[in-house]
Design a protein around this motif. Structure first.
Motif, PDB file in Angstrom:
ATOM      1  N   UNK A 332      53.904 -69.253 -11.254  1.00 31.07           N
ATOM      2  CA  UNK A 332      52.827 -69.019 -10.388  1.00 31.07           C
ATOM      3  C   UNK A 332      51.646 -68.648 -11.213  1.00 31.07           C
ATOM      4  N   UNK A 333      50.472 -69.325 -10.627  1.00 31.20           N
ATOM      5  CA  UNK A 333      49.292 -69.301 -11.045  1.00 31.20           C
ATOM      6  C   UNK A 333      49.048 -69.596 -12.317  1.00 31.20           C
ATOM      7  N   UNK A 334      49.544 -70.939 -12.508  1.00 30.67           N
ATOM      8  CA  UNK A 334      49.260 -71.782 -13.532  1.00 30.67           C
ATOM      9  C   UNK A 334      47.700 -72.386 -13.495  1.00 30.67           C
ATOM     10  N   UNK A 335      47.124 -72.396 -14.485  1.00 34.56           N
ATOM     11  CA  UNK A 335      45.788 -72.696 -14.514  1.00 34.56           C
ATOM     12  C   UNK A 335      45.579 -74.191 -14.672  1.00 34.56           C
ATOM     13  N   UNK A 336      44.619 -74.944 -14.359  1.00 36.13           N
ATOM     14  CA  UNK A 336      44.192 -76.177 -14.595  1.00 36.13           C
ATOM     15  C   UNK A 336      43.412 -76.928 -13.873  1.00 36.13           C
ATOM     16  N   UNK A 337      43.246 -76.429 -12.465  1.00 38.89           N
ATOM     17  CA  UNK A 337      42.618 -77.303 -11.511  1.00 38.89           C
ATOM     18  C   UNK A 337      41.148 -76.994 -11.461  1.00 38.89           C
ATOM     19  N   UNK A 368      34.462 -82.242  -4.277  1.00 37.43           N
ATOM     20  CA  UNK A 368      35.751 -82.820  -4.963  1.00 37.43           C
ATOM     21  C   UNK A 368      36.596 -81.631  -5.597  1.00 37.43           C
ATOM     22  N   UNK A 369      38.079 -81.706  -5.561  1.00 34.36           N
ATOM     23  CA  UNK A 369      38.834 -80.881  -6.023  1.00 34.36           C
ATOM     24  C   UNK A 369      39.824 -81.894  -7.107  1.00 34.36           C
ATOM     25  N   UNK A 370      40.472 -81.212  -8.050  1.00 30.28           N
ATOM     26  CA  UNK A 370      41.266 -81.741  -8.686  1.00 30.28           C
ATOM     27  C   UNK A 370      42.681 -81.229  -8.200  1.00 30.28           C
ATOM     28  N   UNK A 371      43.391 -82.310  -7.527  1.00 29.86           N
ATOM     29  CA  UNK A 371      44.535 -81.910  -7.093  1.00 29.86           C
ATOM     30  C   UNK A 371      45.682 -83.244  -7.446  1.00 29.86           C
ATOM     31  N   UNK A 381      51.993 -83.548 -14.339  1.00 29.82           N
ATOM     32  CA  UNK A 381      50.954 -82.555 -14.320  1.00 29.82           C
ATOM     33  C   UNK A 381      49.810 -83.235 -14.454  1.00 29.82           C
ATOM     34  N   UNK A 382      49.554 -84.352 -13.865  1.00 27.73           N
ATOM     35  CA  UNK A 382      48.288 -85.296 -14.078  1.00 27.73           C
ATOM     36  C   UNK A 382      47.316 -84.843 -12.794  1.00 27.73           C
ATOM     37  N   UNK A 383      46.429 -84.281 -12.891  1.00 29.32           N
ATOM     38  CA  UNK A 383      45.604 -83.955 -11.772  1.00 29.32           C
ATOM     39  C   UNK A 383      44.660 -84.960 -11.584  1.00 29.32           C
ATOM     40  N   UNK A 384      44.146 -85.533 -10.387  1.00 30.62           N
ATOM     41  CA  UNK A 384      43.112 -86.383 -10.332  1.00 30.62           C
ATOM     42  C   UNK A 384      42.040 -85.749  -9.158  1.00 30.62           C
ATOM     43  N   UNK A 385      40.792 -86.374  -9.429  1.00 25.52           N
ATOM     44  CA  UNK A 385      39.770 -85.843  -8.340  1.00 25.52           C
ATOM     45  C   UNK A 385      39.883 -86.483  -7.196  1.00 25.52           C
ATOM     46  N   UNK A 475      56.776 -95.197  -4.734  1.00 25.98           N
ATOM     47  CA  UNK A 475      55.626 -94.589  -4.986  1.00 25.98           C
ATOM     48  C   UNK A 475      54.643 -94.941  -4.148  1.00 25.98           C
ATOM     49  N   UNK A 476      54.088 -93.924  -3.465  1.00 28.50           N
ATOM     50  CA  UNK A 476      52.938 -94.102  -2.485  1.00 28.50           C
ATOM     51  C   UNK A 476      51.862 -95.064  -3.035  1.00 28.50           C
ATOM     52  N   UNK A 477      51.239 -95.405  -2.034  1.00 29.20           N
ATOM     53  CA  UNK A 477      49.983 -96.691  -2.417  1.00 29.20           C
ATOM     54  C   UNK A 477      48.563 -96.186  -1.793  1.00 29.20           C
ATOM     55  N   UNK A 478      48.905 -95.521  -0.513  1.00 27.33           N
ATOM     56  CA  UNK A 478      47.662 -95.283   0.136  1.00 27.33           C
ATOM     57  C   UNK A 478      46.814 -94.037  -0.534  1.00 27.33           C
ATOM     58  N   UNK A 479      45.414 -93.834  -0.447  1.00 25.60           N
ATOM     59  CA  UNK A 479      44.843 -92.770  -1.063  1.00 25.60           C
ATOM     60  C   UNK A 479      45.091 -91.698  -0.250  1.00 25.60           C
ATOM     61  N   UNK A 480      45.114 -90.370  -0.844  1.00 23.82           N
ATOM     62  CA  UNK A 480      45.490 -89.097  -0.526  1.00 23.82           C
ATOM     63  C   UNK A 480      44.447 -88.966   0.857  1.00 23.82           C
ATOM     64  N   UNK A 481      43.461 -89.166   0.754  1.00 26.72           N
ATOM     65  CA  UNK A 481      42.214 -89.232   2.052  1.00 26.72           C
ATOM     66  C   UNK A 481      41.777 -90.310   2.432  1.00 26.72           C
TER      67      UNK A 481
END
Length: 558
Positions: A332-337, A368-371, A381-385, A475-481
């Motif tokens: 829980x509460x792993x920082x990084x975003x 924007x957020x790192x998600x 653990x690869x966050x992207x904007x 693996x999914x191809x469409x953008x998150x939003x």
């Protein structure tokens, strides 16, 4: 001759007093978590010149780690300490064909660490939370001013969504659940007359020591806890305008750092025992194959209390995880975003003068957020904007107007008291809000074209034909939003009110309120579940909003 393994009769089940494996009884510990807060700050104003004023401050905050008066909490699962029984010849024998699939060696590690009198803290609290503040105001001339502000804020750990201090998830050993045995070939194994013939699973406390949760799931807090910070900066130009209006234009930005993020689709947890999805991309359904469980009865119950010890078979995917001797391991509460928010804000306000006031504002934002983008990024653990889904444009206006009729007003000042009671003293107020739609979030799908359409309707908010089912282990191809938005929001609330003076000290207020006075349909976001027959359609109003509603009320004041 029904197949009783697949079907049955609910009434017969009830009359026979039969239980299935959805029946359980749980012991939940009475919890007394303690968290202390301390804060001190100093600030002051300095008038540098007749035109320039500075405000400088510094705040210090400290939030203690969570403790329990009885030291029943846990610290963490030490995944660097070897499990003695699993070293050398005692290591579980993984099927050779499964072992050949692994790309990394198995780590036969794990030791549960409870809090105790020497270390009562669930995590290590930071002690260097210094939060500066700085402000500047400059008078350009008698009608114009410039302002600048900067401040750092932190989000206390116990106020972060996902810190479940009121759940039993962080009291391992002190909670226990006994589940009824599942029917075998459709034949019930337990009944209401004797629901748990094998007895109840007792709460073990700390009796399993370092072996706590071995063979099962576990949750704990990230030990070197780092508080999420928000650095906020704004520039404002304010100007006195004609007709008593004051206008200002503001650029505002928020820079967020070290916020906790989610990897398991729930709250702020990171599953450190996630299967590398590239196994699925390569092996497909082979990872779902069932194989004999190499952990079955390998250790006694006091060394391996988790349910993995009693299972006859497991899936290949379970044996390919980094720590196959455990289930889900949630940190829980792993920082990084991080997050970024930029906004241009306009506001024009006319103070209450001659019975009339008005304020309206406009906000244009790009955030924007790192998600986590998909399951592979989740594992790495690869966050992207990703774009912030909030509405891009917001407009709000509010006004109060005292109708100019009746005693003390511009018209009918000397009207008869009866006529004044009917016509005079009324005030009309309203709030108008308009927002553009939110960016929509979709599940993993194949997207073959642009889903944006020129004229979205309630039954078709985007082009549903450009989406297809994502094949399994792909693996999914469409953008998150994708670049499609939900419906906008358009609402006007009005109030008509009048004050009656009954005596020198007693008054009465009559109010008539109209919510959604324009009777607009403010729809919720459309359905983005591809398997739904109403995919792409709006099927409900926005939560908390309805068609036009009237409310009448009276209030005595003395």
């Amino acid at each position: 001759n029904p197949n009783t393994r697949l079907s049955g009769d609910a009434w017969a089940t009830m009359l026979l007093g039969v239980l299935d494996n959805n029946t359980n009884i749980a012991t939940v510990p009475l919890q007394r978590p303690r968290v202390s807060y301390y804060g001190v700050y100093v600030h002051d104003d300095w008038k540098i010149t007749q035109r320039l004023t500075l405000n400088i401050g510094l705040r210090y905050e400290y939030e203690s780690p969570m403790t329990d008066p009885q030291d029943r909490l846990s610290r963490y699962l030490d995944l660097t300490t070897p499990i003695p029984e699993f070293q050398g010849a005692g290591a579980p024998v993984i099927p050779a064909d499964v072992l050949a699939l692994r790309k990394t060696p198995i780590q036969w590690n794990g030791a549960w660490v409870f809090t105790d009198s020497k270390n009562r803290n669930s995590w290590n609290a930071p002690k260097n939370l210094f939060l500066p503040r700085f402000g500047l105001a400059y008078r350009v001339d008698n009608k114009t001013a410039l302002r600048f502000g900067y401040a750092r804020y932190v989000v206390p750990g116990s106020l972060t969504d996902g810190l479940d201090i009121l759940g039993s998830v962080f009291y391992p050993g002190y909670d226990a659940t006994t589940t009824a045995i599942a029917p075998i070939n459709g034949i019930p194994q337990q009944r209401l007359s004797n629901p748990f013939p094998g007895g109840l699973v007792p709460a073990a406390g700390k009796q399993f020591g370092t072996y706590t949760n071995l063979g099962g799931a576990a949750s704990w807090y990230y030990q070197n806890f780092r508080v999420g910070t928000n650095d906020r900066i704004n520039f404002t130009l304010e100007r006195q305008l004609p007709w008593n209006f004051v206008g200002n234009i503001t650029y505002f930005t928020n820079i967020g750092s070290n916020h906790p993020y989610s990897r398991d689709g729930g709250n702020y947890f990171v599953d450190v025992n996630t299967l590398d999805p590239r196994y699925g991309y390569e092996l497909k359904t082979a990872i779902t194959r069932s194989v004999p469980n190499p952990f079955r009865n390998i250790l006694p119950a006091d060394k391996m209390p988790g349910q993995l010890r009693t299972q006859a078979n497991v899936a290949v995917s379970d044996l390919l995880k980094p720590f196959p001797q455990y289930g889900q391991l949630r940190q829980a509460l792993t920082p990084g975003a991080d997050s970024r928010y930029h906004a241009l804000q306009l506001q024009f306000q006319r103070p209450f003068t001659n019975g009339f006031s008005l304020v309206f504002g406009y906000n244009y934002n790009r955030g924007s957020v790192e998600q986590i983008y998909d399951e592979l990024d989740l594992f790495l653990q690869n966050l992207s904007w990703q774009p912030n889904p909030d509405p891009r444009h917001r407009f709000t206006g509010a006004s109060i107007y005292q109708l100019p009729f009746g005693k003390g007003r511009q018209f009918l000042n000397n009207v008869h008291p009866v006529a004044d009671a009917v016509l005079g003293g009324w005030a009309l107020s309203g709030i108008y809000t308009y927002n553009t739609g939110e960016l929509l979030r979709f599940d993993g799908l194949l997207q073959t074209g642009d889903p944006v359409i020129d004229n979205p309707t309630q039954s078709r908010m985007f082009d549903t034909t450009v989406f297809k089912v994502l094949p399994g282990f792909t693996r999914r191809e469409n953008p998150l939003y994708p670049g499609v938005r939900g419906p906008g929001f358009n609402n006007l609330d009005l109030t008509l009110a009048k004050q009656f003076k009954l005596t020198e000290s007693l008054g009465f207020e009559l109010r008539m309120e109209a919510y959604n006075a324009l009777n607009n349909f403010n729809g919720a976001n459309p359905i983005t579940n591809f398997s739904s027959g109403q995919f792409g359609a709006i099927t409900a109003q926005r939560a908390g909003y309805f068609g036009r509603q009237f409310q009448y009320s009276g209030r005595l004041r003395w």
